[in-house]
Design a protein around this motif. Sequence first.
Motif, PDB file in Angstrom:
ATOM      1  N   ARG A   4      -0.029  18.816   2.508  1.00  8.07           N
ATOM      2  CA  ARG A   4       0.206  18.943   1.030  1.00  8.07           C
ATOM      3  C   ARG A   4      -0.939  18.551   0.298  1.00  8.07           C
ATOM      4  NH1 ARG A   4       1.553  15.103  -2.179  1.00  8.07           N
ATOM      5  NH2 ARG A   4       1.744  12.865  -1.366  1.00  8.07           N
TER       6      ARG A   4
ATOM      7  N   ASP B 102      14.159  -2.303   4.742  1.00  9.96           N
ATOM      8  CA  ASP B 102      14.977  -0.755   5.392  1.00  9.96           C
ATOM      9  C   ASP B 102      14.988   0.122   4.500  1.00  9.96           C
ATOM     10  OD1 ASP B 102      15.373  -1.253   8.001  1.00  9.96           O
ATOM     11  OD2 ASP B 102      16.902  -2.836   7.975  1.00  9.96           O
TER      12      ASP B 102
ATOM     13  N   THR C  57       0.649   5.828  -1.046  1.00  4.13           N
ATOM     14  CA  THR C  57       0.108   7.149  -1.659  1.00  4.13           C
ATOM     15  C   THR C  57       0.623   7.042  -3.193  1.00  4.13           C
ATOM     16  OG1 THR C  57       0.204   8.243   0.283  1.00  4.13           O
ATOM     17  CG2 THR C  57      -0.380   9.391  -1.503  1.00  4.13           C
TER      18      THR C  57
ATOM     19  N   ALA D 288       7.138   3.170   7.573  1.00  8.79           N
ATOM     20  CA  ALA D 288       5.966   2.846   7.660  1.00  8.79           C
ATOM     21  C   ALA D 288       5.481   1.699   8.797  1.00  8.79           C
ATOM     22  CB  ALA D 288       5.193   2.165   6.514  1.00  8.79           C
TER      23      ALA D 288
ATOM     24  N   ARG E 259       8.942  15.037  -5.948  1.00  8.74           N
ATOM     25  CA  ARG E 259       7.948  16.186  -5.997  1.00  8.74           C
ATOM     26  C   ARG E 259       8.750  17.444  -6.239  1.00  8.74           C
ATOM     27  NH1 ARG E 259       4.903  12.859  -2.559  1.00  8.74           N
ATOM     28  NH2 ARG E 259       5.348  14.636  -0.806  1.00  8.74           N
TER      29      ARG E 259
ATOM     30  N   GLY F 101       0.852  -1.087  -0.009  1.00  9.51           N
ATOM     31  CA  GLY F 101       0.019   0.031   0.035  1.00  9.51           C
ATOM     32  C   GLY F 101       0.815   1.201   0.003  1.00  9.51           C
TER      33      GLY F 101
ATOM     34  N   LEU G 248       6.174  -3.431   3.686  1.00 10.50           N
ATOM     35  CA  LEU G 248       6.241  -2.152   4.522  1.00 10.50           C
ATOM     36  C   LEU G 248       7.449  -1.779   4.293  1.00 10.50           C
ATOM     37  CD1 LEU G 248       4.452  -3.057   7.696  1.00 10.50           C
ATOM     38  CD2 LEU G 248       3.458  -1.551   5.956  1.00 10.50           C
ATOM     39  N   GLY G 249       7.942  -0.395   3.886  1.00  9.59           N
ATOM     40  CA  GLY G 249       9.286   0.315   4.402  1.00  9.59           C
ATOM     41  C   GLY G 249       9.390   0.185   5.839  1.00  9.59           C
TER      42      GLY G 249
HETATM   43  P1  ATP Z   1       6.243  10.197   0.538  1.00 10.19           P
HETATM   44  O1  ATP Z   1       7.715  11.019   0.745  1.00 10.19           O
HETATM   45  O2  ATP Z   1       5.164  11.114  -0.229  1.00 10.19           O
HETATM   46  O3  ATP Z   1       5.767   9.693   1.901  1.00 10.19           O
HETATM   47  P2  ATP Z   1       7.183   7.756  -0.118  1.00 10.19           P
HETATM   48  O4  ATP Z   1       8.372   7.524  -0.927  1.00 10.19           O
HETATM   49  O5  ATP Z   1       7.408   7.583   1.448  1.00 10.19           O
HETATM   50  O6  ATP Z   1       6.338   8.921  -0.315  1.00 10.19           O
HETATM   51  P3  ATP Z   1       4.815   6.079   0.070  1.00 10.19           P
HETATM   52  O7  ATP Z   1       3.771   6.134  -0.955  1.00 10.19           O
HETATM   53  O8  ATP Z   1       4.614   7.060   1.402  1.00 10.19           O
HETATM   54  O9  ATP Z   1       6.317   6.621  -0.729  1.00 10.19           O
HETATM   55  O10 ATP Z   1       5.329   4.727   0.523  1.00 10.19           O
HETATM   56  C1  ATP Z   1       4.519   3.601   0.251  1.00 10.19           C
HETATM   57  C2  ATP Z   1       5.139   2.509   0.875  1.00 10.19           C
HETATM   58  O11 ATP Z   1       6.637   2.314   0.119  1.00 10.19           O
HETATM   59  C3  ATP Z   1       5.577   2.693   2.361  1.00 10.19           C
HETATM   60  O12 ATP Z   1       5.566   1.206   2.977  1.00 10.19           O
HETATM   61  C4  ATP Z   1       6.897   3.030   2.170  1.00 10.19           C
HETATM   62  O13 ATP Z   1       7.961   2.661   3.614  1.00 10.19           O
HETATM   63  C5  ATP Z   1       7.459   2.249   1.234  1.00 10.19           C
HETATM   64  N1  ATP Z   1       8.765   2.983   0.698  1.00 10.19           N
HETATM   65  C6  ATP Z   1       8.833   4.096  -0.111  1.00 10.19           C
HETATM   66  N2  ATP Z   1       9.952   4.583  -0.617  1.00 10.19           N
HETATM   67  C7  ATP Z   1      10.897   3.284  -0.174  1.00 10.19           C
HETATM   68  C8  ATP Z   1      12.156   3.302  -0.475  1.00 10.19           C
HETATM   69  N3  ATP Z   1      12.971   4.066  -1.102  1.00 10.19           N
HETATM   70  N4  ATP Z   1      12.672   2.046   0.131  1.00 10.19           N
HETATM   71  C9  ATP Z   1      11.768   1.136   0.751  1.00 10.19           C
HETATM   72  N5  ATP Z   1      10.458   1.259   0.926  1.00 10.19           N
HETATM   73  C10 ATP Z   1      10.079   2.512   0.566  1.00 10.19           C
END
Ligand code: ATP
Length: 196
Positions: A52, A136, A13, A113, A167, A11, A109-110
């Motif tokens: 935002r 990670d 955004t 999150a 962005r 999941g 999940l990252g």
């Molecule tokens: P924003 O900066 O707008 O929050 P984001 O890059 O964090 O965007 P999201 O759509 O918020 O992207 O993240 C969705 C999922 O992807 C979350 O579980 C996040 O932890 C994971 N994620 C995002 N970028 C990475 C990355 N570079 N490495 C690992 N996981 C990631």
Amino acid sequence: MVRERRIGVFGGTFDPPHVGHLVAAVNVAHQLGLDHVLFVVANVPWQKVGMREISREADRLAMVELAVDGREDLSASAIENQRGGDSITADTLEDLIPLYPDHDLVVILGSDAAAGVGTWKRGEDLKSLARMAVVDRPGTTGKRPPEGFSYEVVPCPLMDISSSDIRERSRANLPIDYMVPDAVREYIETRRLYRP
Ligand code: ATP
Ligand code: MG
């Protein structure tokens, strides 16, 4: 019961989707033997608590579709938009379970999150609905879900990249090439998505 087939539920955004998301998805799929990863596009309400402006769901969904185009093992899901209202992962899992009766669902999940799942709406319910896979992320390495959640940490290259950064760069007219798939870059540029 441990089922043989598994689906990843990733999941986000996705405003926009970037290579950090894609690298995470394929590494989790590889490590855990997932048959498929669904990128579930969050249905963020227009007035997202102060911060935002969020791009329209249709644009975010279109960009995820472009990002996974041609990959049989990855797809975009609009299930949260179809349900409407707030995006609640436990609700999404309950909607997905009957659609994939022969599969185990794994929430991807990252680490940023992962650290927050305890505060999610219906967070407690997630404990029994799905296992989690955590990758990670620079800045939050080593962050894990709280006590009680069952998860596995998946090794993955650290990708120092975020949608916020993309962005910002678009707004400042800096290149985003290779940070997002080329078709996503074109979509962003053609529609001037993140321009003032
Ligand atoms: P924003 O900066 O707008 O929050 P984001 O890059 O964090 O965007 P999201 O759509 O918020 O992207 O993240 C969705 C999922 O992807 C979350 O579980 C996040 O932890 C994971 N994620 C995002 N970028 C990475 C990355 N570079 N490495 C690992 N996981 C990631
Ligand atoms: Mg984020």
